[in-house]
Design an enzyme around this catalytic site. Structure first.
Site, PDB file in Angstrom:
ATOM      1  CE  LYS A  83      -6.925 -13.779 -73.323  1.00  0.00           C
ATOM      2  NZ  LYS A  83      -7.001 -14.114 -71.881  1.00  0.00           N
ATOM      3  NE  ARG A 139      -3.474 -19.743 -73.876  1.00  0.00           N
ATOM      4  CZ  ARG A 139      -4.729 -19.460 -74.002  1.00  0.00           C
ATOM      5  NH1 ARG A 139      -5.183 -18.913 -75.071  1.00  0.00           N
ATOM      6  NH2 ARG A 139      -5.575 -19.687 -73.052  1.00  0.00           N
ATOM      7  NE  ARG A 194     -14.295 -17.737 -68.078  1.00  0.00           N
ATOM      8  CZ  ARG A 194     -13.145 -17.609 -68.753  1.00  0.00           C
ATOM      9  NH1 ARG A 194     -12.910 -16.520 -69.469  1.00  0.00           N
ATOM     10  NH2 ARG A 194     -12.230 -18.549 -68.703  1.00  0.00           N
ATOM     11  NE  ARG A 210     -13.461 -21.744 -70.483  1.00  0.00           N
ATOM     12  CZ  ARG A 210     -12.541 -20.933 -70.995  1.00  0.00           C
ATOM     13  NH1 ARG A 210     -12.893 -19.760 -71.508  1.00  0.00           N
ATOM     14  NH2 ARG A 210     -11.270 -21.277 -70.989  1.00  0.00           N
ATOM     15  NE  ARG A 250      -7.652 -21.993 -68.364  1.00  0.00           N
ATOM     16  CZ  ARG A 250      -8.731 -21.282 -68.056  1.00  0.00           C
ATOM     17  NH1 ARG A 250      -9.418 -21.538 -66.960  1.00  0.00           N
ATOM     18  NH2 ARG A 250      -9.129 -20.316 -68.837  1.00  0.00           N
TER      19      ARG A 250
HETATM   20  P1  ADP Z   1     -10.546 -13.859 -70.757  1.00  0.00           P
HETATM   21  O1  ADP Z   1     -11.242 -13.879 -72.093  1.00  0.00           O
HETATM   22  O2  ADP Z   1      -9.324 -12.989 -70.750  1.00  0.00           O
HETATM   23  O3  ADP Z   1     -10.256 -15.232 -70.215  1.00  0.00           O
HETATM   24  P2  ADP Z   1     -13.149 -12.896 -69.756  1.00  0.00           P
HETATM   25  O4  ADP Z   1     -13.415 -11.694 -70.605  1.00  0.00           O
HETATM   26  O5  ADP Z   1     -13.916 -14.134 -70.038  1.00  0.00           O
HETATM   27  O6  ADP Z   1     -11.537 -13.184 -69.711  1.00  0.00           O
HETATM   28  O7  ADP Z   1     -13.371 -12.441 -68.229  1.00  0.00           O
HETATM   29  C1  ADP Z   1     -13.192 -13.380 -67.156  1.00  0.00           C
HETATM   30  C2  ADP Z   1     -14.274 -13.147 -66.092  1.00  0.00           C
HETATM   31  O8  ADP Z   1     -14.058 -11.877 -65.461  1.00  0.00           O
HETATM   32  C3  ADP Z   1     -15.700 -13.096 -66.643  1.00  0.00           C
HETATM   33  O9  ADP Z   1     -16.563 -13.730 -65.714  1.00  0.00           O
HETATM   34  C4  ADP Z   1     -16.014 -11.599 -66.776  1.00  0.00           C
HETATM   35  O10 ADP Z   1     -17.391 -11.337 -66.581  1.00  0.00           O
HETATM   36  C5  ADP Z   1     -15.175 -11.016 -65.650  1.00  0.00           C
HETATM   37  N1  ADP Z   1     -14.587  -9.687 -65.989  1.00  0.00           N
HETATM   38  C6  ADP Z   1     -14.102  -9.281 -67.197  1.00  0.00           C
HETATM   39  N2  ADP Z   1     -13.605  -8.017 -67.114  1.00  0.00           N
HETATM   40  C7  ADP Z   1     -13.770  -7.636 -65.826  1.00  0.00           C
HETATM   41  C8  ADP Z   1     -13.443  -6.441 -65.086  1.00  0.00           C
HETATM   42  N3  ADP Z   1     -12.855  -5.388 -65.686  1.00  0.00           N
HETATM   43  N4  ADP Z   1     -13.753  -6.404 -63.764  1.00  0.00           N
HETATM   44  C9  ADP Z   1     -14.347  -7.461 -63.160  1.00  0.00           C
HETATM   45  N5  ADP Z   1     -14.683  -8.614 -63.780  1.00  0.00           N
HETATM   46  C10 ADP Z   1     -14.392  -8.707 -65.106  1.00  0.00           C
HETATM   47  P1  AMP Z   2      -8.997 -19.785 -73.437  1.00  0.00           P
HETATM   48  O1  AMP Z   2     -10.439 -19.882 -73.813  1.00  0.00           O
HETATM   49  O2  AMP Z   2      -8.243 -18.758 -74.229  1.00  0.00           O
HETATM   50  O3  AMP Z   2      -8.819 -19.618 -71.934  1.00  0.00           O
HETATM   51  O4  AMP Z   2      -8.322 -21.186 -73.822  1.00  0.00           O
HETATM   52  C1  AMP Z   2      -8.782 -22.402 -73.256  1.00  0.00           C
HETATM   53  C2  AMP Z   2      -7.780 -23.517 -73.564  1.00  0.00           C
HETATM   54  O5  AMP Z   2      -7.670 -23.730 -74.977  1.00  0.00           O
HETATM   55  C3  AMP Z   2      -6.345 -23.260 -73.110  1.00  0.00           C
HETATM   56  O6  AMP Z   2      -6.138 -23.569 -71.740  1.00  0.00           O
HETATM   57  C4  AMP Z   2      -5.561 -24.202 -74.048  1.00  0.00           C
HETATM   58  O7  AMP Z   2      -5.684 -25.552 -73.628  1.00  0.00           O
HETATM   59  C5  AMP Z   2      -6.328 -24.058 -75.344  1.00  0.00           C
HETATM   60  N1  AMP Z   2      -5.792 -22.961 -76.184  1.00  0.00           N
HETATM   61  C6  AMP Z   2      -6.412 -21.799 -76.519  1.00  0.00           C
HETATM   62  N2  AMP Z   2      -5.633 -21.043 -77.299  1.00  0.00           N
HETATM   63  C7  AMP Z   2      -4.480 -21.725 -77.471  1.00  0.00           C
HETATM   64  C8  AMP Z   2      -3.249 -21.468 -78.153  1.00  0.00           C
HETATM   65  N3  AMP Z   2      -3.051 -20.313 -78.828  1.00  0.00           N
HETATM   66  N4  AMP Z   2      -2.270 -22.404 -78.083  1.00  0.00           N
HETATM   67  C9  AMP Z   2      -2.438 -23.545 -77.427  1.00  0.00           C
HETATM   68  N5  AMP Z   2      -3.555 -23.860 -76.735  1.00  0.00           N
HETATM   69  C10 AMP Z   2      -4.571 -22.955 -76.761  1.00  0.00           C
END
Ligand code: ADP
Ligand code: AMP
Length: 214
Positions: free
Chosen positions: A15, A91, A125, A158, A169
Site C-alpha cells: 500500500k 481497519r 522491509r 520497524r 498483525r
Molecule cells: P504496506 O504499506 O502495505 O505495509 P509496503 O508498501 O511498505 O507495504 O511494502 C512492504 C515491503 O514489500 C517493502 O519492503 C516493499 O519494498 C516491498 N514491496 C512492495 N511492493 C512489492 C512488490 N510488488 N513486490 C515485491 N516487494 C514489494
Molecule cells: P501500518 O503502518 O499500517 O502497518 O500500521 C502500524 C500499526 O499502527 C498497526 O499495527 C496498528 O497498531 C496501528 N494502526 C494503523 N492504522 C490503524 C487503524 N486504522 N486502526 C487501528 N490501528 C491502526
C-alpha cells in the site's frame, strides 16, 4: 478536483509503495494512519481509560490502536486534503462506517497478496529514518546496504516487522480488516489488483483502475 482514493490490503501488501506512485501521479495527499501513529507513539491517551496509555503499546504488540484515537487523526487529515490516498484505514467495520459518514470515495483499491509473501515482505522491509523511503533487502535493495538511495539516511527495521509481530498483525488483519474488504466488495465498489506482481506491474493495474473509476 483531485480524486479521493482508498487503498486496502494486508500489512506488507504494498500500500505504501503504490501510494507513493499515486501521490506522484495525481498530486493528492498521502493520509496514512500508520505513519501518523508512529509519529505519536508516546501520546498520552490515559484519559480514555483503555487497556494502554499510549498508541505505541498497542502498535508494538501488533494490535489495533483504539478507534477513538484513529478516527480523529483521519478526520483532521481528510478535512485538510484536496484529494487523498488513504492508507491503513479503515481497519475494522466501525471505522468503515465512520469513514462513510465522513467523506465520499472515488476509487477503492484492494491489493491481493498471499500470507507467506506478506511475511517475507514485512520481515525484509527497511525504512529510511530521514525521508521515510521504503526498501526491501531482497526485492528492492538499496545500492549500499543500510543506506537510503534517496537521501543517504540510515535505514532501520520497524519494531513491528519482526516475524512474530508480523504474523500477529496478519492475524489481526484477517479478524478485523478482511470484513472491510467484503464491505466494499458487497457494495460493488472494489477494484481488485493482483499485488504479487512486480511493483511496476502492480502500478500499471492500479493506475488503470484509477483511470476507470475516478
Ligand atoms: P504496506 O504499506 O502495505 O505495509 P509496503 O508498501 O511498505 O507495504 O511494502 C512492504 C515491503 O514489500 C517493502 O519492503 C516493499 O519494498 C516491498 N514491496 C512492495 N511492493 C512489492 C512488490 N510488488 N513486490 C515485491 N516487494 C514489494
Ligand atoms: P501500518 O503502518 O499500517 O502497518 O500500521 C502500524 C500499526 O499502527 C498497526 O499495527 C496498528 O497498531 C496501528 N494502526 C494503523 N492504522 C490503524 C487503524 N486504522 N486502526 C487501528 N490501528 C491502526
Amino acid at each position: 478536483m483531485n480524486p479521493n482514493i482508498l487503498i486496502l490490503g494486508a500489512p506488507g501488501a504494498g500500500k505504501g509503495t503504490q501510494s507513493d506512485n499515486i501521490v506522484d501521479e495525481y498530486g493528492v495527499d498521502h493520509v496514512t494512519t500508520g505513519d501518523a501513529l508512529r509519529s505519536n507513539k508516546g501520546m498520552d491517551i490515559s484519559h480514555l481509560g483503555l487497556a494502554y496509555d499510549t498508541p505505541g503499546e498497542y502498535m508494538d504488540k501488533g494490535e489495533l490502536v483504539p478507534d477513538e484515537v484513529v478516527n480523529e487523526i483521519v478526520e483532521t487529515a481528510l478535512d485538510e486534503a484536496d484529494g487523498y490516498v488513504l492508507d491503513g484505514y479503515p481497519r475494522n467495520l466501525d471505522q468503515a462506517e465512520h469513514l462513510s459518514a465522513m467523506t465520499d470515495l472515488d476509487v477503492v483499491l484492494y491489493l491481493d497478496v498471499d500470507e507467506d509473501v506478506l511475511v517475507e515482505r514485512l520481515t525484509g522491509r527497511r525504512v529510511c529514518e530521514e525521508c521515510g523511503a521504503t526498501f526491501h533487502v531482497d526485492f528492492d535493495p538499496p545500492e549500499q546496504a543500510g543506506v537510503c538511495d534517496e537521501c543517504g539516511g540510515d535505514l532501520y527495521q520497524r519494531e513491528d516487522d519482526s516475524e512474530e509481530t508480523a504474523r500477529e498483525r496478519i492475524r489481526v488483519y484477517e479478524d478485523n480488516t478482511a470484513p472491510v474488504v467484503e464491505f466494499y466488495d458487497d457494495r460493488g465498489e472494489l477494484a481488485r489488483v493482483d499485488g504479487e506482481q512486480t511493483p511496476d506491474e502492480v502500478w500499471g493495474d492500479v493506475s488503470d483502475a484509477i483511470e476507470t473509476h475516478a
